[in-house]
Design an enzyme around this catalytic site. Sequence first.
Site, PDB file in Angstrom:
ATOM      1  CB  CYS A  22      43.420  63.105  -9.723  1.00 30.31           C
ATOM      2  SG  CYS A  22      43.754  65.171  -9.962  1.00 30.31           S
ATOM      3  CG  HIS A  41      67.715  55.927 -27.833  1.00 31.46           C
ATOM      4  ND1 HIS A  41      67.375  54.693 -26.965  1.00 31.46           N
ATOM      5  CD2 HIS A  41      66.625  56.349 -28.454  1.00 31.46           C
ATOM      6  CE1 HIS A  41      66.089  54.638 -27.219  1.00 31.46           C
ATOM      7  NE2 HIS A  41      65.621  55.432 -28.231  1.00 31.46           N
ATOM      8  CB  SER A  62      63.199  55.757 -32.715  1.00 35.06           C
ATOM      9  OG  SER A  62      63.990  55.789 -31.591  1.00 35.06           O
TER      10      SER A  62
HETATM   11  C1  LIG Z   1      56.304  55.628 -29.820  1.00 38.29           C
HETATM   12  C2  LIG Z   1      57.366  56.579 -30.080  1.00 38.29           C
HETATM   13  C3  LIG Z   1      58.467  56.531 -29.343  1.00 38.29           C
HETATM   14  C4  LIG Z   1      59.704  57.318 -29.493  1.00 38.29           C
HETATM   15  N1  LIG Z   1      60.689  57.084 -28.563  1.00 38.29           N
HETATM   16  C5  LIG Z   1      61.870  57.838 -28.634  1.00 38.29           C
HETATM   17  C6  LIG Z   1      62.859  57.715 -27.720  1.00 38.29           C
HETATM   18  O1  LIG Z   1      62.680  57.149 -26.576  1.00 38.29           O
HETATM   19  N2  LIG Z   1      64.000  58.546 -28.293  1.00 38.29           N
HETATM   20  C7  LIG Z   1      64.342  59.003 -29.204  1.00 38.29           C
HETATM   21  O2  LIG Z   1      65.370  59.633 -29.559  1.00 38.29           O
HETATM   22  N3  LIG Z   1      63.250  59.325 -30.158  1.00 38.29           N
HETATM   23  C8  LIG Z   1      62.148  58.540 -30.041  1.00 38.29           C
HETATM   24  N4  LIG Z   1      60.977  58.777 -30.782  1.00 38.29           N
HETATM   25  C9  LIG Z   1      61.179  59.552 -31.886  1.00 38.29           C
HETATM   26  C10 LIG Z   1      60.836  61.147 -31.790  1.00 38.29           C
HETATM   27  O3  LIG Z   1      59.826  61.153 -30.918  1.00 38.29           O
HETATM   28  C11 LIG Z   1      60.791  61.538 -33.154  1.00 38.29           C
HETATM   29  O4  LIG Z   1      61.608  61.409 -33.935  1.00 38.29           O
HETATM   30  C12 LIG Z   1      60.690  63.300 -33.103  1.00 38.29           C
HETATM   31  O5  LIG Z   1      59.749  63.664 -32.030  1.00 38.29           O
HETATM   32  C13 LIG Z   1      60.378  63.915 -34.250  1.00 38.29           C
HETATM   33  O6  LIG Z   1      60.180  65.336 -34.172  1.00 38.29           O
HETATM   34  P1  LIG Z   1      60.063  66.157 -34.995  1.00 38.29           P
HETATM   35  O7  LIG Z   1      60.177  67.499 -34.857  1.00 38.29           O
HETATM   36  O8  LIG Z   1      60.445  65.729 -36.566  1.00 38.29           O
HETATM   37  O9  LIG Z   1      58.315  65.769 -35.700  1.00 38.29           O
HETATM   38  P2  LIG Z   1      57.066  66.073 -34.742  1.00 38.29           P
HETATM   39  O10 LIG Z   1      57.189  66.359 -33.235  1.00 38.29           O
HETATM   40  O11 LIG Z   1      55.762  65.329 -35.337  1.00 38.29           O
HETATM   41  O12 LIG Z   1      56.715  67.665 -35.218  1.00 38.29           O
HETATM   42  C14 LIG Z   1      56.268  67.937 -36.655  1.00 38.29           C
HETATM   43  C15 LIG Z   1      55.306  69.301 -36.306  1.00 38.29           C
HETATM   44  O13 LIG Z   1      55.121  69.437 -37.500  1.00 38.29           O
HETATM   45  C16 LIG Z   1      53.509  70.012 -37.737  1.00 38.29           C
HETATM   46  N5  LIG Z   1      53.132  69.933 -38.850  1.00 38.29           N
HETATM   47  C17 LIG Z   1      52.765  68.805 -39.810  1.00 38.29           C
HETATM   48  N6  LIG Z   1      52.319  69.383 -40.690  1.00 38.29           N
HETATM   49  C18 LIG Z   1      52.397  70.707 -40.942  1.00 38.29           C
HETATM   50  C19 LIG Z   1      51.902  71.645 -41.877  1.00 38.29           C
HETATM   51  N7  LIG Z   1      51.506  71.104 -43.139  1.00 38.29           N
HETATM   52  N8  LIG Z   1      52.028  72.903 -41.699  1.00 38.29           N
HETATM   53  C20 LIG Z   1      52.372  73.417 -40.422  1.00 38.29           C
HETATM   54  N9  LIG Z   1      52.850  72.514 -39.480  1.00 38.29           N
HETATM   55  C21 LIG Z   1      52.714  71.091 -39.730  1.00 38.29           C
HETATM   56  C22 LIG Z   1      52.945  68.862 -36.625  1.00 38.29           C
HETATM   57  O14 LIG Z   1      51.883  69.486 -36.102  1.00 38.29           O
HETATM   58  C23 LIG Z   1      54.173  68.647 -35.623  1.00 38.29           C
HETATM   59  O15 LIG Z   1      53.928  69.761 -34.371  1.00 38.29           O
HETATM   60  C24 LIG Z   1      60.009  57.896 -30.692  1.00 38.29           C
HETATM   61  C25 LIG Z   1      58.889  58.145 -31.370  1.00 38.29           C
HETATM   62  C26 LIG Z   1      57.600  57.348 -31.220  1.00 38.29           C
HETATM   63  C27 LIG Z   1      56.341  57.867 -31.945  1.00 38.29           C
END
Ligand SMILES: Cc1cc2nc3c(=O)[nH]c(=O)nc-3n(C[C@H](O)[C@H](O)[C@H](O)COP(=O)(O)OP(=O)(O)OC[C@H]3O[C@@H](n4cnc5c(N)ncnc54)[C@H](O)[C@@H]3O)c2cc1C
Length: 484
Positions: free
Chosen positions: A436, A49, A338
């Site tokens: 596919c 973004h 997001s």
């Molecule tokens: C529908 C949707 C649309 C979005 N669109 C955008 C976009 O276009 N642009 C943008 O900038 N952002 C977007 N976002 C936001 C973005 O996807 C998230 O903010 C980002 O992926 C978060 O990353 P993260 O590493 O914090 O979490 P995650 O990717 O959820 O990773 C967390 C990890 O922790 C692991 N975990 C959890 N609990 C434990 C535990 N107890 N022990 C060990 N491992 C654990 C999980 O398995 C997971 O792999 C969107 C989100 C969604 C859902």
Amino acid sequence: MYDVIIIGGGIVGALIARELSFYNLSLLLLEKESDVAMGATKANSAIVHAGYDPIPDTLKAKTNVEGNKLYKNLCEELGVPFKRIGAFVLAFNEEELKILMELKERGIKNGVPELYILKREEILSREPNINKDVKYALFAPTSGITNPFLLTINAIENAIENGLSIKLNEEVIDIKKEESVYQVITDKNIYLTKYIINCAGINSDKIIKMLDPDYPFEITPRKGEYLVLDKKAKDFVKSTIFHVPTKKGKGVLITPTVEGNILIGPNAEEIQEKEDKSTTLEGLYEVKEKARKYCENIPFHLVINTFAGIRASSTHKDFFVEEIPEFKNILHIAGIDSPGITSAPSLAKMALNWLMEKEKITPKKNIKKTINKISFKDLSDEEKERLIKEDPRWGHIICRCEHVSEMEIISAIHSNLPATTLEAIRKRTRAGMGRCQGAFCGYHIMKILSEELNLPLTKITFKGNKSYMVKMENKARWKYVKRS
Ligand SMILES: Cc1cc2nc3c(=O)[nH]c(=O)nc-3n(C[C@H](O)[C@H](O)[C@H](O)COP(=O)(O)OP(=O)(O)OC[C@H]3O[C@@H](n4cnc5c(N)ncnc54)[C@H](O)[C@@H]3O)c2cc1C
């Protein structure tokens, strides 16, 4: 004992692991699933973004704008596609124009470099499939698209080359403080560490409550559903198209993906069950109806897949990047909904600065910052011929929709972050992600996984755990699934 344990292998944990791997630190990343990028990072809109949406002076605003600036270089280093295709926010009346003006104002405050209000003729000359009743649009040329799960995988592979240890299939179930050291207890082991960084996505609140059960922070998960159109629809739109945002968020968008598909979604549904990634008829219908309001003749007959992702929204509203009292040396990077994909590179720098304020850390001498993987379909004919002479498996195309060769799949299985499931192969190579959806190549990929990992076919899973693909081997059928 480790210096730092990172909990969670999403984009945030991955980019932090990479950033810290450039320093003399012993690092461990714990991920509960069979692969990294299994949470929100796997299922989102993949938009980098521009930064006009977050409220000024919030962490979301600061990290969004900083993160956007870091993306080009980051993706170049890690061999991940990134395109600044620009974004339109559409307005159909004077009321909606007011919202565009507010967004522009916010963007200027947040430091977004270029923002323009365009009128109907210019909008339609750039994007002819937009509803002809459109009146105005905010255009943000710095908005981009990327591949978040490939970025996560490549960042972790890069960090492993620089010394990161990683344990997959290990869920953190408790944390205990022992004087100045923490015990991180998983379902399989106990690890000691000086520092912890909590990047557990929708479970980041669970990790906080392992320390202080009464701490006032809750994840309030929100599901978003999507439709994916075949590459035949490639030029339907050239930029990311939004309607004006509502209280529920940025709303349903239509965007090209870096791979050449068209993505439509997401809706926003508050859910009780954190891991409920199912798509529903109602949800997908809602997405279609909302998209139809601002784009004409959407080729819905070209839908090849649907999916849902869960936003880790929280009671805190802004990103929560803090230590909690009495549990110093644990940084929680929680409630990252997001724009978390966009903000992740900036959040990684924040985590590094946090550590630097606590500990004198020194850069490593011989670090590697780049990743180069071979994408067979993108090579010149001469390069293809050379590789096939070296090893004929380069010329054996397994996935015909996405043109993925056997050798690319084998390389993914034997990388330093081995792909051991069908989904892990999809995320790294795109085999099975085309028209596919693996109907033709699925068998072949399972056979390769089985042979390379020396496992019976009955043990091959789609995405780990017990997601087995076959119950028993039918020898007569598999005989015909040959590897040349
Ligand atoms: C529908 C949707 C649309 C979005 N669109 C955008 C976009 O276009 N642009 C943008 O900038 N952002 C977007 N976002 C936001 C973005 O996807 C998230 O903010 C980002 O992926 C978060 O990353 P993260 O590493 O914090 O979490 P995650 O990717 O959820 O990773 C967390 C990890 O922790 C692991 N975990 C959890 N609990 C434990 C535990 N107890 N022990 C060990 N491992 C654990 C999980 O398995 C997971 O792999 C969107 C989100 C969604 C859902």
